[in-house]
Write a protein that holds these residues in place. Structure first.
Motif, PDB file in Angstrom:
ATOM      1  N   UNK A  11       0.810  -1.222   0.000  1.00 41.88           N
ATOM      2  CA  UNK A  11       0.000   0.000   0.000  1.00 41.88           C
ATOM      3  C   UNK A  11       0.844   1.272   0.000  1.00 41.88           C
ATOM      4  N   UNK A  12       1.914   1.298   0.777  1.00 47.41           N
ATOM      5  CA  UNK A  12       2.747   2.492   0.886  1.00 47.41           C
ATOM      6  C   UNK A  12       4.089   2.329   0.161  1.00 47.41           C
ATOM      7  N   UNK A  13       4.193   1.301  -0.656  1.00 44.20           N
ATOM      8  CA  UNK A  13       5.425   1.025  -1.390  1.00 44.20           C
ATOM      9  C   UNK A  13       5.395   1.728  -2.751  1.00 44.20           C
ATOM     10  N   UNK A  14       6.525   2.255  -3.171  1.00 44.30           N
ATOM     11  CA  UNK A  14       6.632   2.882  -4.484  1.00 44.30           C
ATOM     12  C   UNK A  14       6.520   1.796  -5.556  1.00 44.30           C
ATOM     13  N   UNK A  15       5.484   1.827  -6.401  1.00 41.93           N
ATOM     14  CA  UNK A  15       5.327   0.771  -7.401  1.00 41.93           C
ATOM     15  C   UNK A  15       6.397   0.811  -8.486  1.00 41.93           C
ATOM     16  N   UNK A  16       7.093   1.937  -8.624  1.00 45.63           N
ATOM     17  CA  UNK A  16       8.112   2.072  -9.666  1.00 45.63           C
ATOM     18  C   UNK A  16       9.531   2.054  -9.107  1.00 45.63           C
ATOM     19  N   UNK A  17       9.757   1.325  -8.025  1.00 50.35           N
ATOM     20  CA  UNK A  17      11.086   1.314  -7.434  1.00 50.35           C
ATOM     21  C   UNK A  17      12.040   0.349  -8.143  1.00 50.35           C
ATOM     22  N   UNK A  18      11.539  -0.522  -9.000  1.00 51.08           N
ATOM     23  CA  UNK A  18      12.376  -1.479  -9.712  1.00 51.08           C
ATOM     24  C   UNK A  18      13.045  -0.805 -10.905  1.00 51.08           C
ATOM     25  N   UNK A  19      14.312  -0.493 -10.779  1.00 55.22           N
ATOM     26  CA  UNK A  19      15.047   0.130 -11.872  1.00 55.22           C
ATOM     27  C   UNK A  19      15.597  -0.968 -12.772  1.00 55.22           C
ATOM     28  N   UNK A  20      15.594  -0.685 -14.067  1.00 55.18           N
ATOM     29  CA  UNK A  20      16.110  -1.673 -15.006  1.00 55.18           C
ATOM     30  C   UNK A  20      16.795  -1.004 -16.191  1.00 55.18           C
ATOM     31  N   UNK A  21      17.754  -1.725 -16.734  1.00 51.37           N
ATOM     32  CA  UNK A  21      18.445  -1.309 -17.945  1.00 51.37           C
ATOM     33  C   UNK A  21      17.686  -1.933 -19.104  1.00 51.37           C
ATOM     34  N   UNK A  22      17.308  -1.118 -20.078  1.00 57.82           N
ATOM     35  CA  UNK A  22      16.501  -1.605 -21.193  1.00 57.82           C
ATOM     36  C   UNK A  22      17.177  -1.278 -22.515  1.00 57.82           C
ATOM     37  N   UNK A  23      16.951  -2.144 -23.504  1.00 61.43           N
ATOM     38  CA  UNK A  23      17.426  -1.851 -24.852  1.00 61.43           C
ATOM     39  C   UNK A  23      16.499  -2.517 -25.855  1.00 61.43           C
ATOM     40  N   UNK A  24      16.362  -1.853 -26.994  1.00 61.52           N
ATOM     41  CA  UNK A  24      15.565  -2.386 -28.097  1.00 61.52           C
ATOM     42  C   UNK A  24      16.520  -3.046 -29.078  1.00 61.52           C
ATOM     43  N   UNK A  34      18.373  -3.753 -12.094  1.00 59.03           N
ATOM     44  CA  UNK A  34      19.598  -3.300 -11.445  1.00 59.03           C
ATOM     45  C   UNK A  34      19.368  -3.223  -9.946  1.00 59.03           C
ATOM     46  N   UNK A  35      20.445  -3.439  -9.223  1.00 60.92           N
ATOM     47  CA  UNK A  35      20.399  -3.351  -7.767  1.00 60.92           C
ATOM     48  C   UNK A  35      21.710  -2.714  -7.325  1.00 60.92           C
ATOM     49  N   UNK A  36      21.629  -1.563  -6.692  1.00 64.21           N
ATOM     50  CA  UNK A  36      22.810  -0.813  -6.250  1.00 64.21           C
ATOM     51  C   UNK A  36      23.769  -0.555  -7.413  1.00 64.21           C
ATOM     52  N   UNK A  43      17.386 -11.807 -17.863  1.00 63.43           N
ATOM     53  CA  UNK A  43      16.830 -10.834 -18.789  1.00 63.43           C
ATOM     54  C   UNK A  43      15.384 -11.189 -19.118  1.00 63.43           C
ATOM     55  N   UNK A  44      14.525 -10.186 -19.074  1.00 63.51           N
ATOM     56  CA  UNK A  44      13.145 -10.350 -19.530  1.00 63.51           C
ATOM     57  C   UNK A  44      13.075  -9.844 -20.955  1.00 63.51           C
ATOM     58  N   UNK A  45      12.305 -10.528 -21.792  1.00 61.16           N
ATOM     59  CA  UNK A  45      12.183 -10.125 -23.195  1.00 61.16           C
ATOM     60  C   UNK A  45      10.721  -9.895 -23.535  1.00 61.16           C
ATOM     61  N   UNK A  46      10.469  -8.782 -24.214  1.00 61.60           N
ATOM     62  CA  UNK A  46       9.126  -8.441 -24.652  1.00 61.60           C
ATOM     63  C   UNK A  46       9.176  -8.265 -26.166  1.00 61.60           C
TER      64      UNK A  46
END
Length: 102
Positions: A11-24, A34-36, A43-46
């Protein structure tokens, strides 16, 4: 660098706290968390042939990718947020133009 929305946030957590490196690359949005400042995890692929982009007109720093529901454990929507509106517009434009070429 984008932030991926965590769908099961508290409820009080930032939903966008997961930082990630992305490339097309080759019509695929590749995402690594990324973490620290270090890239971690798998890797997740879309594949943009399967995932459709939904741009946000109300919040231009964000965009979503959706697809038809398949397996129960597979996500059918994912949302990303850039740090600035200009970065968000750039990512949205890049994803849309890449998808249009497929």
């Amino acid at each position: 660098v984008l932030r991926k929305k965590k769908e099961d946030h508290g409820r009080f957590e930032d939903p966008y706290k997961q930082m990630c490196v992305c490339k097309l690359e080759g019509g695929v949005l590749r995402v690594r968390f990324t973490e620290k400042g270090q890239v971690v995890g798998e890797e997740e692929k879309f594949d943009l042939r399967e995932w459709k982009m939904l741009p946000r007109t109300d919040k231009v720093d964000r965009f979503s990718l959706t697809r038809g529901v398949g397996e129960e454990d597979e996500a059918s929507a994912v949302t990303f947020k850039a740090d600035t509106k200009d970065e968000g517009k750039a990512w949205s434009g890049a994803v849309q133009s890449t998808a249009a070429l497929l």
